[in-house]
Design an enzyme around this catalytic site. Structure first.
Site, PDB file in Angstrom:
ATOM      1  N   HIS A 158       4.907  17.816   7.918  1.00 24.75           N
ATOM      2  CA  HIS A 158       3.859  16.943   7.387  1.00 24.75           C
ATOM      3  C   HIS A 158       2.791  16.708   8.450  1.00 24.75           C
ATOM      4  O   HIS A 158       3.019  16.931   9.636  1.00 24.75           O
ATOM      5  CB  HIS A 158       4.432  15.580   6.973  1.00 24.75           C
ATOM      6  CG  HIS A 158       5.154  15.610   5.666  1.00 24.75           C
ATOM      7  ND1 HIS A 158       6.483  15.932   5.576  1.00 24.75           N
ATOM      8  CD2 HIS A 158       4.734  15.366   4.398  1.00 24.75           C
ATOM      9  CE1 HIS A 158       6.858  15.876   4.299  1.00 24.75           C
ATOM     10  NE2 HIS A 158       5.818  15.537   3.564  1.00 24.75           N
ATOM     11  N   LYS A 162       2.075  10.878   9.508  1.00 21.07           N
ATOM     12  CA  LYS A 162       3.281  10.420   8.780  1.00 21.07           C
ATOM     13  C   LYS A 162       4.207   9.630   9.707  1.00 21.07           C
ATOM     14  O   LYS A 162       4.467  10.054  10.829  1.00 21.07           O
ATOM     15  CB  LYS A 162       4.021  11.611   8.156  1.00 21.07           C
ATOM     16  CG  LYS A 162       5.188  11.177   7.280  1.00 21.07           C
ATOM     17  CD  LYS A 162       5.617  12.268   6.320  1.00 21.07           C
ATOM     18  CE  LYS A 162       6.793  11.837   5.472  1.00 21.07           C
ATOM     19  NZ  LYS A 162       6.478  10.692   4.604  1.00 21.07           N
TER      20      LYS A 162
HETATM   21  N1  LIG Z   1       6.518   9.970  -3.489  1.00 20.12           N
HETATM   22  C1  LIG Z   1       5.487  10.798  -3.294  1.00 20.12           C
HETATM   23  O1  LIG Z   1       5.213  11.717  -4.099  1.00 20.12           O
HETATM   24  C2  LIG Z   1       4.623  10.596  -2.102  1.00 20.12           C
HETATM   25  C3  LIG Z   1       4.911   9.583  -1.234  1.00 20.12           C
HETATM   26  N2  LIG Z   1       4.092   9.305  -0.196  1.00 20.12           N
HETATM   27  C4  LIG Z   1       4.417   8.113   0.571  1.00 20.12           C
HETATM   28  O2  LIG Z   1       3.471   7.097   0.256  1.00 20.12           O
HETATM   29  C5  LIG Z   1       3.327   6.222   1.372  1.00 20.12           C
HETATM   30  C6  LIG Z   1       1.839   6.097   1.742  1.00 20.12           C
HETATM   31  O3  LIG Z   1       1.380   7.340   2.222  1.00 20.12           O
HETATM   32  P1  LIG Z   1      -0.146   7.507   2.673  1.00 20.12           P
HETATM   33  O4  LIG Z   1      -1.059   7.199   1.540  1.00 20.12           O
HETATM   34  O5  LIG Z   1      -0.227   8.835   3.322  1.00 20.12           O
HETATM   35  O6  LIG Z   1      -0.254   6.357   3.789  1.00 20.12           O
HETATM   36  P2  LIG Z   1      -1.514   5.507   4.217  1.00 20.12           P
HETATM   37  O7  LIG Z   1      -1.120   4.818   5.487  1.00 20.12           O
HETATM   38  O8  LIG Z   1      -2.735   6.364   4.206  1.00 20.12           O
HETATM   39  O9  LIG Z   1      -1.679   4.437   3.034  1.00 20.12           O
HETATM   40  C7  LIG Z   1      -0.895   3.287   2.881  1.00 20.12           C
HETATM   41  C8  LIG Z   1      -1.830   2.183   2.478  1.00 20.12           C
HETATM   42  O10 LIG Z   1      -1.079   1.043   2.096  1.00 20.12           O
HETATM   43  C9  LIG Z   1      -1.692  -0.093   2.710  1.00 20.12           C
HETATM   44  N3  LIG Z   1      -0.780  -1.220   2.785  1.00 20.12           N
HETATM   45  C10 LIG Z   1       0.217  -1.449   3.663  1.00 20.12           C
HETATM   46  N4  LIG Z   1       0.807  -2.631   3.415  1.00 20.12           N
HETATM   47  C11 LIG Z   1       0.157  -3.167   2.361  1.00 20.12           C
HETATM   48  C12 LIG Z   1       0.280  -4.389   1.646  1.00 20.12           C
HETATM   49  N5  LIG Z   1       1.209  -5.301   1.962  1.00 20.12           N
HETATM   50  N6  LIG Z   1      -0.560  -4.623   0.631  1.00 20.12           N
HETATM   51  C13 LIG Z   1      -1.501  -3.728   0.284  1.00 20.12           C
HETATM   52  N7  LIG Z   1      -1.679  -2.547   0.921  1.00 20.12           N
HETATM   53  C14 LIG Z   1      -0.857  -2.267   1.955  1.00 20.12           C
HETATM   54  C15 LIG Z   1      -2.131   0.440   4.069  1.00 20.12           C
HETATM   55  O11 LIG Z   1      -3.061  -0.433   4.677  1.00 20.12           O
HETATM   56  P3  LIG Z   1      -3.205  -0.413   6.290  1.00 20.12           P
HETATM   57  O12 LIG Z   1      -3.521   0.990   6.678  1.00 20.12           O
HETATM   58  O13 LIG Z   1      -4.325  -1.373   6.532  1.00 20.12           O
HETATM   59  O14 LIG Z   1      -1.891  -0.876   6.827  1.00 20.12           O
HETATM   60  C16 LIG Z   1      -2.735   1.769   3.643  1.00 20.12           C
HETATM   61  O15 LIG Z   1      -4.062   1.621   3.175  1.00 20.12           O
HETATM   62  C17 LIG Z   1       4.213   6.807   2.481  1.00 20.12           C
HETATM   63  O16 LIG Z   1       5.460   6.162   2.457  1.00 20.12           O
HETATM   64  C18 LIG Z   1       4.362   8.264   2.068  1.00 20.12           C
HETATM   65  O17 LIG Z   1       5.491   8.880   2.593  1.00 20.12           O
HETATM   66  C19 LIG Z   1       2.968  10.027   0.059  1.00 20.12           C
HETATM   67  C20 LIG Z   1       2.636  11.064  -0.754  1.00 20.12           C
HETATM   68  C21 LIG Z   1       3.450  11.453  -1.896  1.00 20.12           C
HETATM   69  O1  LIG Z   2       3.719  11.011   3.763  1.00 17.57           O
HETATM   70  C1  LIG Z   2       3.346  11.978   3.048  1.00 17.57           C
HETATM   71  O2  LIG Z   2       2.229  12.489   3.171  1.00 17.57           O
HETATM   72  C2  LIG Z   2       4.274  12.481   2.033  1.00 17.57           C
HETATM   73  N1  LIG Z   2       5.361  11.802   1.825  1.00 17.57           N
HETATM   74  C3  LIG Z   2       6.369  12.090   0.879  1.00 17.57           C
HETATM   75  C4  LIG Z   2       7.673  12.364   1.584  1.00 17.57           C
HETATM   76  O3  LIG Z   2       8.030  11.601   2.506  1.00 17.57           O
HETATM   77  O4  LIG Z   2       8.362  13.309   1.224  1.00 17.57           O
HETATM   78  C5  LIG Z   2       5.962  13.126  -0.135  1.00 17.57           C
HETATM   79  C6  LIG Z   2       5.047  14.194   0.370  1.00 17.57           C
HETATM   80  O5  LIG Z   2       5.786  15.173   1.011  1.00 17.57           O
HETATM   81  C7  LIG Z   2       3.912  13.661   1.224  1.00 17.57           C
END
Ligand SMILES: NC(=O)C1=CN([C@@H]2O[C@H](COP(=O)(O)OP(=O)(O)OC[C@H]3O[C@@H](n4cnc5c(N)ncnc54)[C@H](OP(=O)(O)O)[C@@H]3O)[C@@H](O)[C@H]2O)C=CC1
Ligand SMILES: O=C(O)C1=N[C@H](C(=O)O)C[C@H](O)C1
Length: 271
Positions: A158, A162
């Site tokens: 990744h 991450k």
């Molecule tokens: N299941 C799936 O298919 C996928 C899962 N993921 C997962 O999703 C999660 C997010 O990934 P990603 O978008 O890359 O991460 P980012 O860090 O880009 O986004 C997370 C966002 O959530 C915000 N946040 C944190 N705490 C709060 C809160 N209490 N209230 C509101 N907003 C909050 C963060 O704000 P701030 O930065 O200000 O802390 C940030 O803007 C990870 O756990 C990732 O592994 C990602 C892609 C696919």
């Molecule tokens: O953090 C990410 O970007 C992603 N998180 C998920 C994971 O932990 O598997 C899904 C995807 O691979 C992207």
């Protein structure tokens, strides 16, 4: 049926912005709200403008109660602690909760089990069709190949931002392999190796984590035998695949009874 009003929490994040674009594009859904944490520099901005699709007249707010009022569902890709809190708030408001957040620890899982008594929750480490199909294939392969002859290793890469490892997807695929073998993943997994580890223990499922650059997500499950090796892989090129899956999950869950569901349920791939 009326369009489903969806609130994107973590609206300024990588997934949050992708979700805003996808909700706006997909039939049957509309953006009902956008939430960021207290102190975020993005509070007050227009969600559509931040996501690069022009003004949608949906401001990013920190007041969860205000955002959830009148909505039907929540799309949550934030952090483990935030998702635990959102689970309680979504259940309280009677909203469908789609949880994509990874890195959730065992002692946090009960919050989702409890909230799912009151509302439908769809929770998965990967919301894409491709990875969920891969999990089905991994389970079949692990069931067919004897553990005494085939070693299973899960490899993932990744982007450099991450924060959790192994990825939620790697753990999902490891769990599928363990289920195929009829064993418990936690009792049989090797999460890292360093130094003089000794020879590989038969029947274990190993994990290897790579981080770097802008890689959206790559996963391989290697089944390594003597003289032959099978590799089952998925490569994500665009976060849109996760966002589409999340919106599809919300639409699917809309008329379901309270419960904790997975993407395998949504996609009709559950055994
Ligand atoms: N299941 C799936 O298919 C996928 C899962 N993921 C997962 O999703 C999660 C997010 O990934 P990603 O978008 O890359 O991460 P980012 O860090 O880009 O986004 C997370 C966002 O959530 C915000 N946040 C944190 N705490 C709060 C809160 N209490 N209230 C509101 N907003 C909050 C963060 O704000 P701030 O930065 O200000 O802390 C940030 O803007 C990870 O756990 C990732 O592994 C990602 C892609 C696919
Ligand atoms: O953090 C990410 O970007 C992603 N998180 C998920 C994971 O932990 O598997 C899904 C995807 O691979 C992207």
């Amino acid at each position: 049926m009326k369009e489903m009003g969806l609130v994107v929490v973590g609206a300024a994040g990588r997934m949050g912005q992708t979700l805003i674009r996808v909700v706006h594009q997909m039939d049957g859904a509309r953006l009902a709200g956008a939430v960021e944490r207290s102190g975020s520099p993005h509070l007050g901005k227009d969600a559509g403008e931040l996501a690069g699709i022009g003004i949608l007249n949906v401001p990013i707010v920190e007041d969860v109660g205000r955002a959830f009022a009148g909505a039907d569902g929540v799309l949550d890709f934030t952090s483990p602690a935030a998702s635990v809190a959102f689970a309680g708030q979504a259940a309280e408001a009677g909203l469908v909760h789609v949880v994509g957040t990874t890195g959730i620890q065992a002692d946090q899982e009960n919050a989702f089990v409890e909230a799912a008594r009151r509302t439908p929750i769809v929770k998965s480490g990967n919301m894409s069709l491709g990875v969920n199909l891969l999990a089905v294939l991994v389970k079949q392969a692990a069931r067919a190949l004897p553990a005494a002859d085939f070693d299973i290793e899960v490899v993932e890469m990744h982007h450099r931002h991450k924060v959790d490892a192994p990825s939620g997807t790697a753990l999902l695929l490891g769990k599928a392999a363990a289920e195929g073998r009829g064993v418990d993943l936690d009792a049989n997994s090797v999460r890292s190796r360093d130094g003089h580890t000794g020879a590989r223990e038969t029947g274990t499922i190993g994990f290897a984590t790579l981080r770097g650059g802008s890689v959206v997500g790559e996963h391989s499950v290697i089944l390594a035998g003597t003289g032959e090796r099978i590799t089952l892989s998925h490569q994500a090129d665009d976060r849109t695949i996760f966002a589409r899956g999340a919106v599809a999950a919300a639409l699917w869950a809309r008329d379901k009874k309270a419960g904790l569901y997975s993407m395998l349920d949504v996609l009709g791939l559950a055994e």
